[in-house]
Scaffold this active site. Structure first.
Site, short mmCIF file in Angstrom:
data_model
loop_
_atom_site.label_atom_id
_atom_site.label_comp_id
_atom_site.label_asym_id
_atom_site.label_seq_id
_atom_site.Cartn_x
_atom_site.Cartn_y
_atom_site.Cartn_z
N PRO A 109 0.63 4.24 -6.74
CA PRO A 109 0.62 5.32 -6.23
C PRO A 109 -0.75 6.27 -5.88
O PRO A 109 -0.70 6.66 -4.30
CB PRO A 109 1.47 6.16 -7.04
CG PRO A 109 2.07 5.47 -7.82
CD PRO A 109 1.30 4.29 -8.22
N SER B 197 -6.30 2.26 -1.16
CA SER B 197 -7.64 1.99 -0.19
C SER B 197 -8.68 2.20 -1.22
O SER B 197 -9.53 1.42 -1.45
CB SER B 197 -7.72 2.99 0.94
OG SER B 197 -7.08 2.56 1.96
N ASP C 291 -11.12 -10.79 -0.98
CA ASP C 291 -11.97 -11.65 0.08
C ASP C 291 -11.05 -12.96 0.68
O ASP C 291 -10.89 -13.11 1.84
CB ASP C 291 -13.30 -12.21 -0.41
CG ASP C 291 -14.23 -11.17 -0.69
OD1 ASP C 291 -14.18 -10.05 -0.16
OD2 ASP C 291 -15.29 -11.54 -1.06
N GLN D 114 5.68 -5.39 26.26
CA GLN D 114 5.60 -4.69 27.73
C GLN D 114 5.81 -5.86 28.71
O GLN D 114 6.43 -5.58 29.79
CB GLN D 114 3.98 -4.36 27.82
CG GLN D 114 3.66 -3.36 28.80
CD GLN D 114 4.34 -2.03 28.69
OE1 GLN D 114 4.86 -1.61 27.57
NE2 GLN D 114 4.32 -1.49 29.75
N GLY E 129 12.32 -4.17 29.12
CA GLY E 129 13.36 -3.47 28.51
C GLY E 129 13.94 -4.55 27.47
O GLY E 129 14.39 -4.35 26.26
N GLU F 147 -3.72 -5.62 2.17
CA GLU F 147 -4.96 -6.41 1.47
C GLU F 147 -6.16 -5.50 2.10
O GLU F 147 -7.21 -6.32 2.76
CB GLU F 147 -4.85 -7.87 1.99
CG GLU F 147 -3.64 -8.38 1.22
CD GLU F 147 -3.79 -10.07 1.03
OE1 GLU F 147 -4.88 -10.29 0.81
OE2 GLU F 147 -2.78 -10.47 0.77
N GLU G 231 -9.46 0.05 8.49
CA GLU G 231 -10.46 1.16 8.28
C GLU G 231 -11.35 0.83 6.74
O GLU G 231 -12.49 0.73 7.14
CB GLU G 231 -9.99 2.58 7.95
CG GLU G 231 -9.37 3.30 9.05
CD GLU G 231 -8.18 2.61 9.51
OE1 GLU G 231 -7.34 2.06 8.72
OE2 GLU G 231 -7.82 2.89 10.86
#
Ligand code: CAA
Length: 379
Positions: free
Chosen positions: A127, A131, A240, A336, A340, A363, A367
């Site tokens: 929790p 990051s 990695d 797009q 619709g 993973e 950022e």
């Protein structure tokens, strides 16, 4: 580097045939029911896809990481939820045991994972440690006989509801952050091991995600993975490789979004001609195709580099960053292009839009990938 060997093409074609014939037709139903694809996972294991880089001596297929990337892209093209189950089993559960395990640990766990008899997961996130992976609060206390007691909660753990074997992390000295982290292999039937809250997710619905609660869980001494206080290295080196897997999953989503868009653009007409004849649509298709090719080249490069044994952290992060952003870009543009219809649950691009979203989060967020890349570039 730019073309595949015949062996690699064979692996890709085998995965493509199975994924499109068997996995793809059931994907919309699994998206609705959230049903875990147990039968498919069993068949993927029979094909050797659940232990792709585990050597034959431990029951695996003994292939290289590029083979894994090729197969995983195909599986994810058909259903990204199945893709992440395969990815976690290979990159996050088996790979740290293969890289850091003792011979006894490899002999005990790898054949079970490669055969698909047992499902694996990787429990790092907490929790308050997402990051900031070094902020591990789960406590590890060593007992007089060398065994361990683990206390804490992990969350967002892919495969945890099904997993029998879990590579996890706990801290002997949380105030020392990553320097106190130890890695362990733990089993579902250890007293004190509990599957917690099951998450309802936006996408990749057929894969299981839940909390894991360790309540004074006893872990035998021989289940410490690698050395005491070297767990952060295990976690990072494993990620990695994991990031290459997520890049491959993202590629599968992106390619499917492009293929569906091309098909639709050729048949859907506006202003008296197929929308593929309008430059506005052509530019979207061109941008999607270009980004996918670039993402694929980055992903293949990361796979080949990692296979060479070199530390490839920032190349893996580049692949993951670019492929996951590409999956989101392509899924957005596919919706797009479909107009619709693309917003309707009846159209596959709507699911791709939701499935793509996780790839820039798990993973390591985009950022975090940029932090790793910047460290690699700046030193
Ligand atoms: N390989 C080997 N060693 C590494 C390494 C790597 N890739 N990355 C870091 N290290 C080493 C460093 O060299 C350093 O070693 P020393 O102590 O000897 O100096 C040590 O680890 C600490 O490194 P940093 O100072 O860079 O650590 P940090 O605290 O600043 O964190 C980070 C770096 C990149 C931000 C890291 O915390 C990180 O990757 N965070 C994201 C975590 C993440 O991806 N979580 C996802 C969980 S998995 C998942 O999503 C679940 C799922 O089920 C799919």
């Amino acid at each position: 580097m730019f073309d595949l060997s015949d062996d690699h093409k064979q692996i890709r074609d085998l995965a493509r045939d199975y994924a499109r014939r068997v996995i793809m037709p059931g994907a919309p139903a699994r998206d609705k029911s959230h049903e875990y694809p147990a039968a498919i996972v069993g068949e993927l294991a029979d094909m050797g896809f659940m232990g792709m880089f585990i050597p034959a001596v431990y029951g695996g297929t003994g292939l290289d990481i590029l083979s894994y990337v090729l197969a995983l892209e195909e599986v994810s093209y058909a259903d990204a939820g199945v893709g992440v189950v395969m990815s976690v089993q290979n990159s996050l559960a088996s790979s740290p045991i293969l890289a850091f395990g003792t011979e006894a640990q490899k002999l005990k766990y790898l054949p079970e994972l490669a055969s698909g008899r047992k499902i694996g997961c990787y429990a790092l996130t907490e929790p308050e440690a997402g990051s900031d992976a070094g902020a591990q609060k789960t406590r590890a206390k060593k007992q007089a006989d060398g065994s361990w007691r683990l206390d804490g909660t992990k969350m967002w753990i892919t495969n945890a509801p099904q997993a029998d074997i879990c590579v996890t992390y706990a801290n002997v000295a949380p105030e020392e952050r990553h320097k106190g982290v130890c890695a362990f292999i733990v089993e579902r039937d250890y007293p004190g091991y509990k599957v917690g809250k099951i998450e309802e997710k936006m996408g990749i619905a057929c894969s299981g995600t839940s909390e894991l609660v360790f309540d004074d869980m006893h872990v035998p001494a021989e289940n410490l993975l690698h050395e005491e206080r070297k767990g952060f290295l295990v976690a990072m080196a494993t990620l990695d490789g994991g990031r290459i897997g997520i890049a491959a999953q993202a590629l599968g989503i992106a390619q499917r979004a492009l293929d569906l868009s091309v098909e639709y653009a050729r048949t859907r007409k506006t202003f008296g001609k197929p929308i593929a004849d309008h430059q506005a649509i052509q530019w979207k298709i061109a941008d999607m195709a270009t980004r996918i090719d670039a993402a694929r080249l980055l992903t293949w490069r990361a796979a080949v580099l990692k296979d060479s044994g070199a530390r490839a952290s920032h190349e893996c992060s580049m692949a993951k960053l670019f492929a996951s952003e590409t999956a989101n870009f392509c899924a957005y543009e596919a919706v797009q292009i479909h107009g619709g219809y693309g917003y309707s649950r009846e159209y596959e691009v709507e699911r791709l839009f939701r499935d793509a979203r996780i790839t820039t989060l798990y993973e390591g967020t985009s950022e975090i990938q940029r932090i790793v890349i910047a460290k690699g570039v700046l030193g």
